[in-house]
Design a protein around this motif. Structure first.
Motif, PDB file in Angstrom:
ATOM      1  N   THR A 181       0.863  -1.157   0.642  1.00 36.50           N
ATOM      2  CA  THR A 181      -0.013  -0.260   0.461  1.00 36.50           C
ATOM      3  C   THR A 181       0.596   1.418  -0.327  1.00 36.50           C
ATOM      4  O   THR A 181       0.538   2.113  -0.544  1.00 36.50           O
ATOM      5  CB  THR A 181      -1.001   0.104   1.207  1.00 36.50           C
ATOM      6  N   GLY A 219       6.439   1.114  -8.183  1.00 38.63           N
ATOM      7  CA  GLY A 219       5.055  -0.019  -8.997  1.00 38.63           C
ATOM      8  C   GLY A 219       5.917  -1.426  -9.187  1.00 38.63           C
ATOM      9  O   GLY A 219       5.607  -2.675  -8.751  1.00 38.63           O
ATOM     10  N   LEU A 227       2.357   1.587  -3.600  1.00 39.50           N
ATOM     11  CA  LEU A 227       1.996   2.305  -4.640  1.00 39.50           C
ATOM     12  C   LEU A 227       1.728   4.035  -4.072  1.00 39.50           C
ATOM     13  O   LEU A 227       1.596   4.481  -5.057  1.00 39.50           O
ATOM     14  CB  LEU A 227       0.311   1.249  -4.983  1.00 39.50           C
ATOM     15  N   ILE A 228       1.004   4.224  -2.689  1.00 37.69           N
ATOM     16  CA  ILE A 228       0.148   5.384  -2.650  1.00 37.69           C
ATOM     17  C   ILE A 228       1.647   6.556  -3.539  1.00 37.69           C
ATOM     18  O   ILE A 228       1.736   7.523  -3.875  1.00 37.69           O
ATOM     19  CB  ILE A 228       0.156   5.229  -1.241  1.00 37.69           C
ATOM     20  N   TRP A 266      -6.127  -0.551  -5.209  1.00 36.69           N
ATOM     21  CA  TRP A 266      -6.130  -1.081  -4.356  1.00 36.69           C
ATOM     22  C   TRP A 266      -6.340  -0.826  -3.193  1.00 36.69           C
ATOM     23  O   TRP A 266      -6.474  -1.458  -1.581  1.00 36.69           O
ATOM     24  CB  TRP A 266      -4.583  -0.996  -4.366  1.00 36.69           C
ATOM     25  N   THR A 301       8.387   5.995  -9.908  1.00 41.89           N
ATOM     26  CA  THR A 301       6.910   5.880 -10.286  1.00 41.89           C
ATOM     27  C   THR A 301       7.773   3.916 -10.736  1.00 41.89           C
ATOM     28  O   THR A 301       6.656   2.929 -10.101  1.00 41.89           O
ATOM     29  CB  THR A 301       5.963   6.012 -11.077  1.00 41.89           C
ATOM     30  N   TRP A 348      -3.173   5.008 -14.084  1.00 40.37           N
ATOM     31  CA  TRP A 348      -1.635   4.971 -12.612  1.00 40.37           C
ATOM     32  C   TRP A 348      -2.362   5.363 -11.519  1.00 40.37           C
ATOM     33  O   TRP A 348      -2.317   4.195 -10.347  1.00 40.37           O
ATOM     34  CB  TRP A 348      -0.726   5.758 -13.154  1.00 40.37           C
ATOM     35  N   HIS A 349      -3.265   6.304 -11.424  1.00 39.88           N
ATOM     36  CA  HIS A 349      -3.900   5.922 -10.049  1.00 39.88           C
ATOM     37  C   HIS A 349      -5.327   5.467  -9.757  1.00 39.88           C
ATOM     38  O   HIS A 349      -5.658   5.358  -8.829  1.00 39.88           O
ATOM     39  CB  HIS A 349      -5.030   8.024 -10.133  1.00 39.88           C
ATOM     40  N   ASP A 391      -3.955   2.749  -8.177  1.00 38.93           N
ATOM     41  CA  ASP A 391      -4.272   2.580  -7.006  1.00 38.93           C
ATOM     42  C   ASP A 391      -5.346   2.713  -6.260  1.00 38.93           C
ATOM     43  O   ASP A 391      -5.254   2.084  -5.035  1.00 38.93           O
ATOM     44  CB  ASP A 391      -2.980   4.595  -7.070  1.00 38.93           C
ATOM     45  N   SER A 409       3.814   5.690  -5.612  1.00 35.63           N
ATOM     46  CA  SER A 409       3.869   6.223  -6.238  1.00 35.63           C
ATOM     47  C   SER A 409       3.215   6.736  -7.926  1.00 35.63           C
ATOM     48  O   SER A 409       3.587   7.537  -8.280  1.00 35.63           O
ATOM     49  CB  SER A 409       4.039   4.194  -7.368  1.00 35.63           C
ATOM     50  N   SER A 410       1.807   7.184  -6.482  1.00 38.56           N
ATOM     51  CA  SER A 410       1.403   7.470  -7.463  1.00 38.56           C
ATOM     52  C   SER A 410       1.768   9.404  -7.400  1.00 38.56           C
ATOM     53  O   SER A 410       0.966  10.112  -7.941  1.00 38.56           O
ATOM     54  CB  SER A 410      -0.448   7.598  -6.535  1.00 38.56           C
TER      55      SER A 410
END
Lengths: 107, 263, 587
Positions: free
Chosen positions: B73, B109, B76-77, B244, B105, B237-238, B241, B79-80
């Motif tokens: 988690t 990911g 991913l956050i 998830w 990013t 991508w968002h 995210d 990477s956003s």
């Protein structure tokens, strides 16, 4: 947080995000994720699911509004986002209208 | 707006760049609508079964590997965030920062997928997979339990799922309260593998798009006027995210309600 | 009507017909690669037209074999298992490979940009990709048919399709999954195009109703198709892994599959019919020489159908074991969807009233649509009613009902569209006599095929059964006889349309004197549709003001007092003038 769009600006400039705002959103979303996991260990009982989904929804709204630039307020974008939610809602309600009222053997 | 770049960027069937960017963005948004509906089918099915089989879902969920979910988690956050910063760099025309943010990013990911693979690997090693693996492992655990009957207190709290399940169900028939149906535990596992698998495929596609962006940026094909290319990928991508953020509590924290109630 | 505006009004003689182009989209480039790699929406429309026609023939042959088998109460030519595979092939091919893409992929691709004054769809490469994706999906389905077919019916209900079927479920389901993406791509493209690419003056209130219908259809495609995609994914996983979420052995619920499946597949019938309704709105105004009655009602009823269509799916499941309360709710909601459809039919009828109607082939197909669709729609209400549905569910009554809507409605609308736009697409006119003959034959054959099925169904003959009691034979023979007339009717366009490509008269730019923007371009149009971006100044169906003149791609509107002044009753193209309808069709 929101830069005012002036007509004279080049169109690519008015919607440049400020890094500070982006970091702030990041910290809040990350904090909520941590909170979600920590809250799960405390045993919320029946409240667990609503709290978890509530937190996830807040995170999703933040991501959509700031990072996905819904705050720029393009009407069609807002409309399509809302309509997807509306149809997911319909999907849930009508499937559950059957599932929750169906006669089942209690086990 | 500098007019000299337009020849390269503006496609022939659009009147101007504003129109082209708006069309690209809108197209991606409409695609995201389809993605939301795509996952909604899974979420609806999950809701139905969780409503019917709460105990089994809680049991199975509490045997998944929470720390990996937590780390993922975070990845991913983050990477956003870097993706958002990549748009900013593209808007400012800072090519090197753009590539840097895109690569960050990508790494985050890929890290997500790496941990995901580790998790699958561990699950499969524990035979926590619906179907034959599940059945044989559970049968083995039941035999062991029967063999060690009387030799009390040899297990701690954090245990192998099959031993837990066998112990929980020992001496109970399926109508007894507290019985945990092995079939329905497998049902949860079906959701676990399908949901995370489909989400993982989306991450993989996203990584491919990011690599493509890096290549385009390195070739100088993403001038300031064309930043919407980055933005379009970032929207996707968002969303992945965001999905998830819902999957994580539903799959990994489903046991939260019952833990304190004691089982 | 759409006018290209000039700086000052022109007073003078009737402007000449624009000369046919030397290079148009058809001959701009040649060679097989110029077709396979084209990004021109018109050429992609033609690609779709050719492939859809091929699959229509395949699905039609399967239907023919099903009908032949039903000639005898014990099955005339096939074993029971072969019969199962045959009707499934008919359903799968006709639904996924013909009806769902049909009008959006062929005429939507071809005419949406032209009708809104755009050079192309918003994403030309995506558009080409959609055709390839469609062909790949079709390839999987052809594989499943060639490998022996599927025996589950097109709905692929588990556990039959997952655990117990001996047939090729996986390639069939996977093919449907893939063609779904092609449908999403087309829908997405059309929606973005309508939002962002309209020419100046083309406001939402001036969009042709075909565009409204295409928009509503795309809306359903975007929202519905992903759900069937995930459903089929889950089914494929279950089939391949031997375990899955619909598996009753582990507590799964097969009825949940039906919910997920019909959440898409019921709206999918609106994906099939709403584009047809859009076509009817175009042709009925053109051949009645009248503005549409109730533009807003017809436009918004398309959107209404798109939304309400999502609320009704469980009427397919009234006898599948869903809860009584839910069944009552869905019965009520299903009746609601009849309202927007009825609004359309009433408005079309009102459009005909006091119109100056001519009966060229597109109009004959349109009128046949009106009759057959109305029958199909009204019998749908019988099935929406919970009590009658218990009696009629899964009988031939249902079969007749949806064939009245899908074939009597959709296929006839498709043929209407094909005949209406054929001159624009190919630059050739087809035989007037034979096209009218084919419309008549199809109409008659259709009635003979499906009216007996209402009787059969009402008396209790279940669908999908190869055998039936001997007293049903007369109706089945009638139906098969009708089907052969229908089949002959379908063959005719194949002949005269093909012949027209080689021997037909050259079509003028606007052979029907229609008002849409697409008729302002030469026939066939150039690669980029318009020389200059058109400017629209009024609504789409201004037939009342003598606009035959203006609908010909003329650069300027007529001046006051001239012979082609809209106010002039006796001008060459006015309602009473000598050239008042220049519909030129070769017999």
């Amino acid at each position: 947080m929101h830069t005012e769009h002036k007509v004279d600006d080049p169109p690519t400039m008015h919607d440049v995000d400020s890094p500070g705002a982006m970091f702030l959103v990041f910290l809040v979303v990350l904090g909520l994720a941590v909170a979600n996991i920590l809250l799960a260990t405390t045993g919320l009982g029946k409240l667990a699911l609503p709290v978890q989904l509530g937190i996830a929804s807040v995170q999703a709204v933040l991501v959509a509004y700031y990072w996905m630039h819904m705050r720029r307020g393009d009407q069609v974008v807002t409309l399509s986002a809302l309509s997807s939610l509306f149809f997911v809602f319909i999907f849930y309600v009508l499937v559950l209208s059957d599932v929750l009222t169906r006669w089942r053997i209690a086990m | 707006m500098s007019a000299n770049h337009h020849g390269e960027v503006l496609k022939h069937h659009f009147d101007n760049l504003e129109q082209q960017h708006a069309a690209e963005r809108l197209g991606m948004w409409f695609f995201l609508v389809t993605e939301v509906l795509f996952f909604s089918g899974l979420f609806v099915a999950y809701t139905v079964y969780r409503n019917w089989y709460p105990a089994e879902f809680a049991f199975a969920s509490s045997h998944l590997i929470l720390w990996i979910a937590g780390v993922n988690t975070g990845l991913l956050i983050t990477s956003s965030l870097t993706m958002t910063l990549a748009i900013r760099s593209a808007q400012l025309g800072d090519r090197r920062a753009l590539i840097r943010h895109l690569l960050a990013t990508f790494v985050l990911g890929a890290g997500f997928l790496g941990f995901k693979a580790l998790e699958y690997y561990t699950d499969i090693n524990e035979r926590f997979v619906p179907g034959v693996m599940f059945r044989t492992e559970l049968a083995k655990a039941e035999e062991e339990l029967a063999a060690s009957h009387g030799a009390a207190g040899h297990h701690g709290t954090a245990q192998h799922w099959a031993a837990d399940l066998a112990k929980n169900n020992a001496g109970k028939s399926y109508t007894d309260p507290g019985y945990i149906s092995p079939g329905r535990v497998q049902l949860f596992l079906c959701f676990y593998y399908i949901m995370t698998g489909i989400h993982g495929i989306h991450i993989l596609v996203g990584l491919g798009c990011i690599l493509w962006l890096v290549q385009q940026a390195a070739a100088g094909k993403i001038p300031r006027e064309n930043y919407s290319t980055v933005e379009v990928v970032s929207l996707y991508w968002h969303l992945v995210d965001m999905i998830w953020l819902f999957l994580m509590p539903l799959l990994y924290l489903a046991g939260a309600g019952t833990h304190a109630a004691g089982h | 009507m759409s006018i290209i505006v000039a700086d000052e009004p022109r007073v003078g003689p009737v402007p000449p017909e624009p000369a046919p182009l030397k290079t148009n989209y058809l001959n701009a480039r040649s060679g097989i690669l110029s077709w396979l790699l084209t990004v021109d929406h018109k050429r992609i429309g033609i690609l779709y037209l050719v492939s859809l026609t091929a699959f229509f023939v395949v699905g039609g042959l399967a239907a023919g074999l099903v009908r032949i088998n039903l000639l005898s109460p014990t099955g005339a030519i096939m074993t029971e298992d072969q019969y199962n595979r045959m009707f499934t092939a008919h359903g799968v091919v006709m639904l996924f490979l013909f009806l769902i893409p049909s009008i959006p992929a062929v005429f939507g691709n071809f005419f949406v940009p032209m009708m809104i004054g755009a050079k192309d769809l918003a994403f030309p490469k995506l558009n080409l990709a959609s055709w390839y994706v469609y062909m790949i999906g079709a390839g999987f389905m052809v594989w499943s048919v060639l490998a022996g077919g599927i025996d589950t019916g097109w709905t692929l209900y588990p556990p039959y399709s997952s655990r117990y079927s001996q047939s090729n479920v996986f390639p069939g389901a996977f093919g449907a999954f893939i063609t779904g993406f092609s449908s999403i791509m087309t829908g997405l493209n059309i929606m973005v195009t309508v939002h962002k690419m309209r020419c100046p003056g083309m406001t939402w209130g001036r969009l042709p109703l075909f565009i409204w219908a295409m928009y509503a259809t795309s809306f359903i495609q975007l929202l519905g198709t992903p759900v069937v995609a995930i459903t089929l994914t889950l089914l494929c996983v279950e089939r391949l892994a031997g375990i899955g979420i619909f598996d009753p052995a582990i507590g799964g619920d097969p009825v949940l599959y039906q919910h997920l499946f019909w959440f898409y597949s019921h709206p999918a019938v609106y994906i099939m019919i709403v584009p047809g309704m859009g076509v009817i709105s175009e042709t009925i105004t053109c051949f009645s020489r009248k503005n549409i009655f109730g533009y807003k009602a017809v436009a918004w009823s398309s959107v209404g159908i798109a939304v309400v269509g999502f609320l009704v799916w469980a009427h397919h499941m009234f006898v599948a074991g869903i809860s009584y309360y839910s069944a009552i709710l869905f019965s009520f909601l299903t009746m609601l969807v009849a309202v927007p459809s009825a609004i359309k039919v009433f408005n079309w009828t009102a459009t005909l009233y006091r119109g100056s109607i001519t009966f060229q082939a597109p109009m004959l197909f349109t009128l046949a649509f009106l009759v057959l669709f109305t029958v199909g729609g009204v019998t749908g209400l019988f099935l929406a009613t919970l009590g009658t549905d218990i009696h009629l569910h899964d009988t031939y009554f249902v079969v007749a009902h949806f064939h009245f809507v899908m074939v009597g409605g959709m296929v006839l609308a498709y043929l209407a569209a094909l005949h209406y736009w054929w001159p624009k697409m190919t630059g050739r006119m087809y035989s007037d006599f034979w096209s009218r003959a084919s419309a008549t034959i199809i109409f008659v054959g259709f009635f003979f095929t499906f009216v007996p099925q209402f009787v059969l169904g009402y008396h209790g003959m279940p669908r999908r059964y190869p055998n039936y009691p001997a007293e049903f034979q007369v109706y089945n023979v009638l139906s098969t006889a009708g089907a052969s007339i229908l089949g002959f009717g379908y063959l005719l366009p194949g002949f005269y349309l093909t012949l027209s490509l080689f021997f037909g008269d050259k079509a003028t730019a606007n052979p029907w004197s229609a008002t849409g923007l697409e008729w302002q371009t030469p026939s066939p149009p150039s690669t980029f549709n318009f020389d200059r971006t058109p400017v629209v100044v009024c609504g789409p169906y201004e037939y009342a003001i003598g606009v035959d003149q203006l609908g010909r791609g003329l650069p300027e509107p007529p001046g006051p007092g001239s012979a082609d002044d809209p106010a002039s009753h006796h001008g060459p193209t006015g309602p009473a003038g000598p050239m008042h309808k220049e519909t030129h069709v070769v017999g």
